[in-house]
Design a protein around this motif. Structure first.
Motif, mmCIF file in Angstrom:
data_model
loop_
_atom_site.group_PDB
_atom_site.id
_atom_site.type_symbol
_atom_site.label_atom_id
_atom_site.label_comp_id
_atom_site.label_asym_id
_atom_site.label_seq_id
_atom_site.Cartn_x
_atom_site.Cartn_y
_atom_site.Cartn_z
ATOM 1 N N ASP A 48 0.768 -1.378 0.097
ATOM 2 C CA ASP A 48 0.092 -0.057 -0.182
ATOM 3 C C ASP A 48 0.897 1.256 -0.072
ATOM 4 O OD1 ASP A 48 1.157 -0.279 2.528
ATOM 5 O OD2 ASP A 48 -0.940 -0.201 3.565
ATOM 6 N N SER B 57 -1.921 -9.994 -7.229
ATOM 7 C CA SER B 57 -2.994 -9.167 -6.747
ATOM 8 C C SER B 57 -2.991 -9.045 -5.102
ATOM 9 C CB SER B 57 -4.277 -9.405 -7.438
ATOM 10 O OG SER B 57 -4.827 -10.596 -6.902
ATOM 11 N N SER C 254 -5.520 -7.585 -3.251
ATOM 12 C CA SER C 254 -7.060 -7.196 -2.376
ATOM 13 C C SER C 254 -7.139 -8.402 -1.517
ATOM 14 C CB SER C 254 -8.065 -6.945 -3.654
ATOM 15 O OG SER C 254 -8.203 -8.223 -4.179
ATOM 16 N N HIS C 255 -8.309 -8.259 -0.631
ATOM 17 C CA HIS C 255 -8.669 -9.179 0.403
ATOM 18 C C HIS C 255 -9.535 -10.114 -0.514
ATOM 19 C CE1 HIS C 255 -7.251 -7.483 3.861
ATOM 20 N NE2 HIS C 255 -7.662 -6.112 3.568
ATOM 21 N N SER C 256 -10.237 -9.816 -1.514
ATOM 22 C CA SER C 256 -11.073 -10.698 -2.368
ATOM 23 C C SER C 256 -10.353 -11.552 -3.041
ATOM 24 C CB SER C 256 -12.292 -9.936 -2.796
ATOM 25 O OG SER C 256 -11.752 -8.951 -3.732
ATOM 26 N N SER C 257 -9.290 -11.278 -3.634
ATOM 27 C CA SER C 257 -8.799 -12.114 -4.813
ATOM 28 C C SER C 257 -7.031 -12.194 -4.650
ATOM 29 C CB SER C 257 -8.844 -11.187 -5.968
ATOM 30 O OG SER C 257 -8.322 -10.174 -6.216
ATOM 31 N N SER D 206 -3.856 -3.749 -10.132
ATOM 32 C CA SER D 206 -4.430 -2.422 -9.553
ATOM 33 C C SER D 206 -4.575 -2.999 -8.037
ATOM 34 C CB SER D 206 -5.539 -1.817 -9.936
ATOM 35 O OG SER D 206 -6.501 -2.956 -10.096
ATOM 36 N N SER E 245 -7.169 -3.243 -6.462
ATOM 37 C CA SER E 245 -8.466 -4.241 -6.428
ATOM 38 C C SER E 245 -8.170 -5.578 -7.032
ATOM 39 C CB SER E 245 -9.736 -3.525 -6.895
ATOM 40 O OG SER E 245 -9.731 -3.297 -8.158
ATOM 41 N N SER F 86 -8.579 -5.806 -10.248
ATOM 42 C CA SER F 86 -9.568 -5.834 -11.328
ATOM 43 C C SER F 86 -8.946 -5.312 -12.661
ATOM 44 C CB SER F 86 -10.756 -4.919 -11.075
ATOM 45 O OG SER F 86 -10.461 -3.599 -10.663
ATOM 46 N N ASP G 104 -6.545 4.751 -6.142
ATOM 47 C CA ASP G 104 -7.676 4.838 -6.788
ATOM 48 C C ASP G 104 -8.028 4.342 -7.973
ATOM 49 O OD1 ASP G 104 -6.496 6.726 -8.220
ATOM 50 O OD2 ASP G 104 -7.727 8.352 -7.399
ATOM 51 N N GLU G 105 -6.839 3.782 -8.713
ATOM 52 C CA GLU G 105 -6.729 3.036 -9.855
ATOM 53 C C GLU G 105 -7.181 4.068 -11.032
ATOM 54 O OE1 GLU G 105 -8.909 -0.606 -10.047
ATOM 55 O OE2 GLU G 105 -8.266 -1.121 -8.127
#
Length: 451
Positions: free
Chosen positions: A40, A164, A166-169, A210, A212, A214, A258-259
């Motif tokens: 980060d 990546s 992110s927490h979700s991927s 990025s 996220s 995505s 913020d990509e």
């Protein structure tokens, strides 16, 4: 991250065109072996002949050294997990081995040895990726268990890969071909392949996700074309042209949080920042440049596809002009003290901080320059060209790991024990029990205190 040996510190070549002869720049002194921002961009870790140093990026005017790691010398890879106390380090003297430390406690959690040199390490809160030239290993970062071995991957001598955060991927990307610019996309959470993205006609020289997960940015081997794809479907979203006249070596690609921006650095004196926004072709504008743009857009329909693609590629939104070229540097976009900044860590041993005008772009203004090396070592230049004699760890890795299975060394834990069978690391191997990376008290952010 700066490339580990042997690429780091070698000659950089710039070519004027396909037909022009190569121009070789003289080798520049390199004070640092490696440098990397955490996931980060709140800290920076650098490695040199004396170990590694970890800096906070909370202020523009001062560089607080959070920690000095002297457990290993000649550090060529050093990565921190977000703002935790978890550090993963590889030394040039034992390039086959990664050491995992809890630097706040001053303890080694464990270490792993592999069958060949480690070229890159990638971390997020779920996974740790170890990249060798022809293999990738996926570990569960909470207990360091080996989950998956991706063997016989296409030759990847530069250790090019991305994960990546992110927490979700937890998408993993790496070169899918040695002869074409394909990228293999792999789901490191479900441990299953996702697909192959045809990114460039030539070899891929850079990959980055990025925040996220995505979007994924890629750079061509020539360093002239930058593309952004959606993930996981691989649809091309943006295409940018970094330059036309010179072929360069891309050293980093980095999205803003913020990509909306993408910064690209290379071995030239220019760092480019691209804006990730789509322009409406029907948008009316009275400007002369807009009129010319419409004329070129209409004319491009009658031109060859290669020329048409070039005319539709966007140029840089903002730029940074460094004082020197020929060295390696990495760049990142961050918000420090509520102001958008562009950070450039250079192998000459300095961090440069620039302000970015989000409204108008243009040339970024240098606001601060920080020294990243010890003053006592200023006159010393670390040599990256000496020949290492095989260490004990290398000999063991070469002789015992012919099956390409990494071995783990833990105090009181057999190398032939549970880890190779996929068992959990026993709780007693950790001072306070197993790793709990989702617990704020397990790896709290480390603050700087004057001693």
């Amino acid at each position: 991250m700066f490339k580990p040996i042997p690429e780091f510190g070698t000659e950089e070549r710039l070519r004027g065109s396909d037909t022009s002869p190569e121009k070789v720049r003289p080798e520049r002194p390199e004070r640092l072996h490696c440098a990397s921002f955490n996931q980060d961009t709140t800290s920076l870790v650098v490695g040199d002949r004396n170990g590694y140093r970890l800096f906070s990026l909370s202020s523009v005017d001062r560089m607080d050294c959070i920690h000095r790691g002297t457990e290993s010398s000649d550090v060529c890879i050093a990565e921190r997990l977000f703002s935790s106390s978890l550090m993963v380090v590889v030394s040039k003297s034992t390039p086959f081995t990664m050491n995992i430390y809890h630097f706040k406690k001053g303890t080694e959690i464990c270490n792993y040895s592999y069958s060949s040199s480690i070229l890159a390490l990638k971390l997020n809160r779920q996974r740790l990726i170890v990249c060798l030239e022809e293999a990738l290993y996926i570990h569960n970062i909470k207990d360091m268990k080996l989950l998956k071995s991706l063997l016989n991957t296409p030759p990847n001598p530069k250790g090019l890969c991305a994960l990546s955060v992110s927490h979700s991927s937890a998408y993993l990307a790496y070169p899918g071909s040695f002869t074409a610019g394909e990228i293999t996309l792999y789901d490191a959470l479900s441990l299953s392949p996702v697909g192959v993205i045809s990114a460039h006609a030539s070899h891929v020289a850079g990959i980055s996700f990025s925040a996220s997960g995505s979007r994924m940015a890629t750079a061509s081997e020539k360093g002239t074309v930058i593309r952004v794809f959606s993930v996981p479907d691989g649809v091309r979203l943006f295409e940018f042209r970094r330059g036309l006249k010179r072929y360069v070596s891309i050293s980093s690609l980095s999205f803003s949080a913020d990509e909306q921006l993408l910064c690209v650095s290379s071995n030239t004196e220019t760092v480019h920042v691209f804006k990730l926004e789509h322009h409406s072709p029907n948008q009316d504008s009275p400007s002369w440049s807009a009129y010319i743009g419409k004329v070129f857009s209409a004319a491009s329909t009658y031109l060859p596809s290669q020329v048409s693609d070039m005319m539709h590629q966007d140029r840089a939104f903002a730029t940074v002009h460094l004082s020197q070229s020929g060295g390696r540097n990495i760049s990142a976009l961050s918000t420090i003290q509520k102001v958008p900044r562009l950070l450039v860590a250079s192998s000459d041993g300095h961090l440069y901080i620039y302000n970015v005008n989000l409204q108008d772009g243009g040339d970024c203004r240098l606001v601060q320059k920080h020294r990243l090396f010890e003053r006592a070592d200023e006159a010393l230049v670390a040599s990256d060209l000496h020949v290492e004699t095989p260490s004990y760890a290398e000999t063991v890795a070469t002789n015992t790991n012919q099956d390409s299975t990494p071995s783990s060394s833990l105090t009181g834990y057999s190398e032939d024990g549970g880890l190779r069978r996929g068992e959990l690391i026993p709780d007693h191997e950790f001072e306070d029990g197993p790793l709990r990376l989702d617990d704020e008290q397990e790896f709290p952010p480390v603050s700087f205190r004057n001693s």
